[in-house]
Motif scaffolding. Structure first.
Motif, PDB file in Angstrom:
ATOM      1  N   MET A  20       0.692  -1.294  -0.018  1.00 24.98           N
ATOM      2  CA  MET A  20      -0.062   0.161   0.054  1.00 24.98           C
ATOM      3  C   MET A  20       0.902   1.281  -0.016  1.00 24.98           C
ATOM      4  O   MET A  20       0.501   2.176  -0.593  1.00 24.98           O
ATOM      5  N   LEU A  21       1.988   1.239   0.698  1.00 23.26           N
ATOM      6  CA  LEU A  21       2.800   2.315   0.705  1.00 23.26           C
ATOM      7  C   LEU A  21       3.535   2.447  -0.594  1.00 23.26           C
ATOM      8  O   LEU A  21       3.534   3.811  -1.128  1.00 23.26           O
ATOM      9  N   ALA A  22       3.988   1.741  -1.217  1.00 21.83           N
ATOM     10  CA  ALA A  22       4.273   1.655  -2.760  1.00 21.83           C
ATOM     11  C   ALA A  22       3.021   2.231  -3.582  1.00 21.83           C
ATOM     12  O   ALA A  22       3.361   3.512  -4.353  1.00 21.83           O
ATOM     13  N   ALA A  23       2.048   1.786  -3.498  1.00 18.10           N
ATOM     14  CA  ALA A  23       0.805   2.086  -4.156  1.00 18.10           C
ATOM     15  C   ALA A  23       0.745   3.901  -3.958  1.00 18.10           C
ATOM     16  O   ALA A  23       0.138   4.429  -4.918  1.00 18.10           O
ATOM     17  N   VAL A  24       0.707   4.104  -2.709  1.00 17.73           N
ATOM     18  CA  VAL A  24       0.358   5.545  -2.359  1.00 17.73           C
ATOM     19  C   VAL A  24       1.585   6.688  -2.925  1.00 17.73           C
ATOM     20  O   VAL A  24       1.051   7.547  -3.554  1.00 17.73           O
ATOM     21  N   ARG A  25       2.760   6.205  -3.087  1.00 21.53           N
ATOM     22  CA  ARG A  25       3.892   7.029  -3.412  1.00 21.53           C
ATOM     23  C   ARG A  25       3.702   7.050  -5.072  1.00 21.53           C
ATOM     24  O   ARG A  25       3.967   7.901  -5.753  1.00 21.53           O
ATOM     25  N   VAL A  26       3.458   5.929  -5.818  1.00 18.71           N
ATOM     26  CA  VAL A  26       3.067   6.353  -7.046  1.00 18.71           C
ATOM     27  C   VAL A  26       2.149   7.131  -7.329  1.00 18.71           C
ATOM     28  O   VAL A  26       2.124   8.193  -8.220  1.00 18.71           O
ATOM     29  N   VAL A  27       0.978   7.164  -6.463  1.00 23.27           N
ATOM     30  CA  VAL A  27      -0.262   7.958  -6.824  1.00 23.27           C
ATOM     31  C   VAL A  27       0.077   9.260  -6.213  1.00 23.27           C
ATOM     32  O   VAL A  27      -0.307  10.065  -7.409  1.00 23.27           O
ATOM     33  N   ARG A  28       1.049   9.362  -5.493  1.00 25.52           N
ATOM     34  CA  ARG A  28       1.378  10.645  -4.890  1.00 25.52           C
ATOM     35  C   ARG A  28       2.098  11.701  -5.955  1.00 25.52           C
ATOM     36  O   ARG A  28       1.991  12.809  -6.314  1.00 25.52           O
TER      37      ARG A  28
END
Length: 241
Positions: free
Chosen positions: A152-160
């Motif tokens: 989820m953290l990787a996904a958050v940083r992609v979206v950010r």
């Protein structure tokens, strides 16, 4: 920053029947976002997609996928030492390399293997379809549960990195400490079940079989079809069951 994992609670503390039931329950905690212009729900394949499908349907939102891959420990793949996402994003747990004797070479080997799988899934799920535009939109990232939070953290940083207007992390169940860390990364964290003695995501589902590629493709096809075609697909599924 608004945190919902403490105030949006499940009346049924035993957990969920399956991922579809979890998605419907999660959608109830996300109703305040219904009506947001260009609302986008991104499911994390594979297990997050059935949950995200129900959330998107309940909120009347567009559904798509965001591909991330867990980086499992070389001798224990179930334990995440990190995760990778689209655009070259890589998140490693504190102490990696070095943790439990993991070397930099092993980290790179696992990363290369999971990057190949990420690219395979992108071709399989999306085909020639272009990724959705994220800039300026309210985006809800959905998984079937959050344990270490690496994916989820990787996904958050992609979206950010795409300059979204608002970023919401949502899951039916999660580890309280991990959810608290995600608060620092997202605009809102929504999780109706955050048990203090969390051990594993699967213990809060009565049916938690592996989601396969075919199910992900089927749900995406329904979401990307027109309303009439989508209803027909749902009717056909009912006839088969």
């Amino acid at each position: 920053m608004i945190t919902s994992f403490a105030r949006c609670t499940m009346p049924d503390t035993d957990g969920y029947k399956d991922r579809a039931h979890a998605g419907r329950q999660l959608a109830r905690c996300l109703r305040h976002l219904a009506g947001q212009p260009e609302l986008l729900v991104l499911g994390l394949p594979r297990g997050g997609v059935p949950v995200a499908f129900e959330v998107a349907r309940a909120l009347g939102a567009e559904l798509d996928v965001l591909l991330v891959r867990k980086l499992g420990m070389p001798h224990n793949e179930e334990y995440a030492m990190g995760a990778i996402g689209s655009g070259g994003v890589r998140v490693l747990q504190p102490g990696v390399p070095g943790l439990m004797g993991v070397t930099q070479e092993q980290v790179e080997q696992v990363t290369a293997r999971e990057l190949a799988e990420l690219e395979r899934r992108n071709r399989l799920y999306r085909g020639g379809r272009q990724p959705p535009r994220l800039q300026g939109r309210c985006v809800i990232l959905v998984d079937d549960g959050i344990a270490t939070g690496a994916s989820m953290l990787a996904a958050v940083r992609v979206v950010r990195g795409q300059q979204v207007a608002r970023l919401v992390v949502a899951a039916p169940v999660g580890a309280p400490a991990t959810l608290a860390r995600l608060e620092r990364e997202a605009d809102e964290v929504v999780c109706p079940l955050a048990p203090p003695r969390f051990h594993a995501v699967g213990q809060y589902y009565r049916a938690f079989g592996q989601t396969d590629d075919e199910e992900v493709q089927d749900l995406l096809a329904q979401a990307w079809a027109g309303p009439a075609a989508r209803q027909g697909n749902q009717d056909n599924r009912k006839e088969r069951t």
